[in-house]
Design a protein around this motif. Structure first.
Motif, PDB file in Angstrom:
ATOM      1  N   GLY A  77      99.646 -34.407 -10.035  1.00  0.00           N
ATOM      2  CA  GLY A  77     100.836 -34.869 -10.735  1.00  0.00           C
ATOM      3  C   GLY A  77     100.540 -35.086 -12.210  1.00  0.00           C
ATOM      4  N   ALA A  78     101.600 -35.022 -13.021  1.00  0.00           N
ATOM      5  CA  ALA A  78     101.458 -35.252 -14.462  1.00  0.00           C
ATOM      6  C   ALA A  78     100.840 -36.615 -14.723  1.00  0.00           C
ATOM      7  N   ASP A  79     101.132 -37.579 -13.856  1.00  0.00           N
ATOM      8  CA  ASP A  79     100.589 -38.929 -14.062  1.00  0.00           C
ATOM      9  C   ASP A  79      99.062 -38.931 -14.088  1.00  0.00           C
ATOM     10  N   ILE A  82      97.958 -37.633 -17.477  1.00  0.00           N
ATOM     11  CA  ILE A  82      98.062 -38.632 -18.558  1.00  0.00           C
ATOM     12  C   ILE A  82      96.844 -39.564 -18.520  1.00  0.00           C
ATOM     13  N   TYR A 107     102.325 -43.715 -20.375  1.00  0.00           N
ATOM     14  CA  TYR A 107     101.317 -43.549 -21.444  1.00  0.00           C
ATOM     15  C   TYR A 107     100.729 -44.918 -21.800  1.00  0.00           C
ATOM     16  N   CYS A 147     107.134 -36.770 -25.620  1.00  0.00           N
ATOM     17  CA  CYS A 147     107.745 -36.389 -24.352  1.00  0.00           C
ATOM     18  C   CYS A 147     108.987 -35.565 -24.672  1.00  0.00           C
ATOM     19  N   ASN A 151     112.061 -38.724 -21.354  1.00  0.00           N
ATOM     20  CA  ASN A 151     112.537 -39.655 -20.338  1.00  0.00           C
ATOM     21  C   ASN A 151     112.440 -41.054 -20.956  1.00  0.00           C
ATOM     22  N   ASP A 178     104.378 -33.910 -23.236  1.00  0.00           N
ATOM     23  CA  ASP A 178     104.700 -34.019 -21.813  1.00  0.00           C
ATOM     24  C   ASP A 178     105.973 -33.218 -21.565  1.00  0.00           C
ATOM     25  N   ALA A 180     107.373 -32.480 -18.580  1.00  0.00           N
ATOM     26  CA  ALA A 180     107.708 -32.647 -17.154  1.00  0.00           C
ATOM     27  C   ALA A 180     109.078 -32.053 -16.821  1.00  0.00           C
ATOM     28  N   THR A 205     104.568 -30.285 -14.565  1.00  0.00           N
ATOM     29  CA  THR A 205     104.570 -30.802 -13.196  1.00  0.00           C
ATOM     30  C   THR A 205     105.458 -29.954 -12.283  1.00  0.00           C
ATOM     31  N   SER A 207     106.974 -31.671  -9.928  1.00  0.00           N
ATOM     32  CA  SER A 207     107.750 -32.768  -9.321  1.00  0.00           C
ATOM     33  C   SER A 207     109.238 -32.729  -9.658  1.00  0.00           C
TER      34      SER A 207
HETATM   35  C1  LIG Z   1     108.099 -37.661 -18.612  1.00  0.00           C
HETATM   36  C2  LIG Z   1     107.420 -37.733 -17.309  1.00  0.00           C
HETATM   37  N1  LIG Z   1     106.142 -37.344 -17.216  1.00  0.00           N
HETATM   38  C3  LIG Z   1     105.488 -37.388 -16.049  1.00  0.00           C
HETATM   39  C4  LIG Z   1     106.098 -37.847 -14.904  1.00  0.00           C
HETATM   40  C5  LIG Z   1     105.305 -37.924 -13.636  1.00  0.00           C
HETATM   41  O1  LIG Z   1     105.261 -36.679 -13.015  1.00  0.00           O
HETATM   42  P1  LIG Z   1     104.365 -36.424 -11.724  1.00  0.00           P
HETATM   43  O2  LIG Z   1     105.228 -36.638 -10.538  1.00  0.00           O
HETATM   44  O3  LIG Z   1     103.950 -34.998 -11.875  1.00  0.00           O
HETATM   45  O4  LIG Z   1     103.207 -37.373 -11.759  1.00  0.00           O
HETATM   46  C6  LIG Z   1     107.430 -38.268 -14.947  1.00  0.00           C
HETATM   47  C7  LIG Z   1     108.093 -38.777 -13.735  1.00  0.00           C
HETATM   48  O5  LIG Z   1     109.130 -39.368 -13.749  1.00  0.00           O
HETATM   49  C8  LIG Z   1     108.100 -38.221 -16.179  1.00  0.00           C
HETATM   50  O6  LIG Z   1     109.365 -38.623 -16.301  1.00  0.00           O
END
Ligand SMILES: Cc1ncc(COP(=O)(O)O)c(C=O)c1O
Length: 358
Positions: A77-79, A82, A107, A147, A151, A178, A180, A205, A207
């Motif tokens: 996941g992107a998380d 980060i 972040y 981002c 978001n 980012d 995403a 991602t 996701s």
């Molecule tokens: C801007 C942003 N980056 C990363 C993520 C997390 O993505 P992942 O599910 O791939 O960890 C989110 C999830 O809401 C997000 O809004």
């Protein structure tokens, strides 16, 4: 610290050629639990199937997939991406990152978790980036997190601003973008700038537009010089095999076709929902969105988040952020979910007595 770190040499990373594999303390035979594939072997470090499929996907985006070879890392996941970037490039108690709120909270959270400072340069009133306010802080910051689409505000950062920041950050700071939500605004991607700016890192991602949040697959894209450090810190077997197999399918032409169709439908549903919500008398504004959610600002002090919750509709209250007072973030679901949400809002017993005081 990371400079001196010798990466953990997992059995898959060391690799080898052979027909009997006795190097990773795995069971050679195992129960199948009714599945056609077995899971007794550790997965690849960067599952080849994913790498191949992702590079082909970037070609579909008219990008040079070959040029991205070696610059891709699959993460949980992107998380995780980060977190990994902050742990790789920042010294606890010493270094600083820049974030531009309101933005994704991870972040700052990841920085806090290892005592790395966060310098906040707020977005302007219209949620555009305040480039001039960021510039003086670049030289003292290891990472700048941007981002786009953002978001929770839903807007994209124009390429001209990206380039201005990349130019200014050249000798000091890694710029992390980012992406995403990029499939909802593919034309705004900065991936093609990677060739020119080796200090640009892109996070992706599966996701969001791909609808695969539960398999936990994301990507880091970065120059090999940057990736070399990240790969020292990544856990030995980041992606579980079942996730890799689903990711591969999602990235094949058929999966991509389905994703594009879903995205088109979602955008149509989003725009219709946004227009209908904007017309309600107790709505001050629906912010333009390049994502799969909309940020709605109400002109009543009543908490519309609570009201929707009572109707069984769970949205995201943004009131914790003073800049987003009276704002609710609503993800775009199916057409029927959005019609039900719209009807719930239409049924809200609003009269001018509820009107916001501020
Ligand atoms: C801007 C942003 N980056 C990363 C993520 C997390 O993505 P992942 O599910 O791939 O960890 C989110 C999830 O809401 C997000 O809004």
């Amino acid at each position: 610290m990371v400079k001196n770190l010798i990466p953990y040499q997992s059995a898959r990373r060391i690799g080898g050629q052979g027909h009997i594999w006795l190097n990773a303390n795995e069971l050679e035979e195992s129960e199948s639990y009714g599945e056609s594939v077995r899971y007794n072997r550790y997965p690849d470090f960067l599952p080849h199937v994913i790498e191949q499929a992702y590079l082909e996907y970037t070609q579909q985006q008219n990008l040079d997939g070959a040029a991205l070879s070696g610059k891709l890392l699959a993460v949980r996941g992107a998380d995780e991406g980060i977190d990994l970037l902050i742990r790789t490039f920042c010294q606890p108690g010493q270094d600083q990152i820049i974030v531009c709120p309101p933005t994704y909270a991870m972040y700052e959270f990841c920085a806090d978790s290892i005592a790395v400072r966060t310098r906040k340069i707020p977005l302007a009133e219209d949620f555009s980036l305040d480039v001039a306010a960021i510039l003086p802080h670049l030289s003292e910051s290891k990472l700048l997190f941007l981002c786009s689409p953002n978001n929770p505000t839903g807007n994209v950062i124009p390429q001209a601003q990206m380039i201005a920041l990349l130019e200014a950050a050249k000798d000091s700071t890694l710029v992390v973008v980012d992406e995403a939500y990029i499939e909802f605004a593919p034309e705004s991607s900065v991936i093609s700038l990677m060739a020119q700016y080796p200090h640009l890192i892109v996070i992706r991602t599966l996701s969001k537009a791909f609808g695969l949040a539960s398999i936990r697959v994301g990507f880091l894209l970065a120059d090999t010089s940057v990736m070399g450090y990240v790969k020292r810190l990544i856990p030995p077997y980041p992606i579980a095999d079942p996730s890799a197999l689903i990711a591969k399918k999602a990235l094949l032409p058929e999966g991509l076709r389905a994703m594009h169709e879903q995205t088109e439908t979602l955008i149509r549903v989003r725009d219709a929902f946004a227009a209908a919500v904007a017309a309600l008398s107790f709505v001050e504004k629906v912010y333009p969105s390049s994502t799969n959610f909309v940020l709605v600002k109400f002109n009543t002090d009543d908490c519309l988040y609570e009201y929707l919750l009572q109707k069984g509709i769970v949205t995201r209250n943004q009131a914790h952020d003073p800049r987003l007072n009276r704002c609710v973030r609503i993800s775009i679901g199916t057409e029927s979910s959005m019609l039900e949400t719209l009807q719930a809002l239409k049924d809200y017993p609003f009269n001018t007595m509820n009107q916001a005081t501020a």
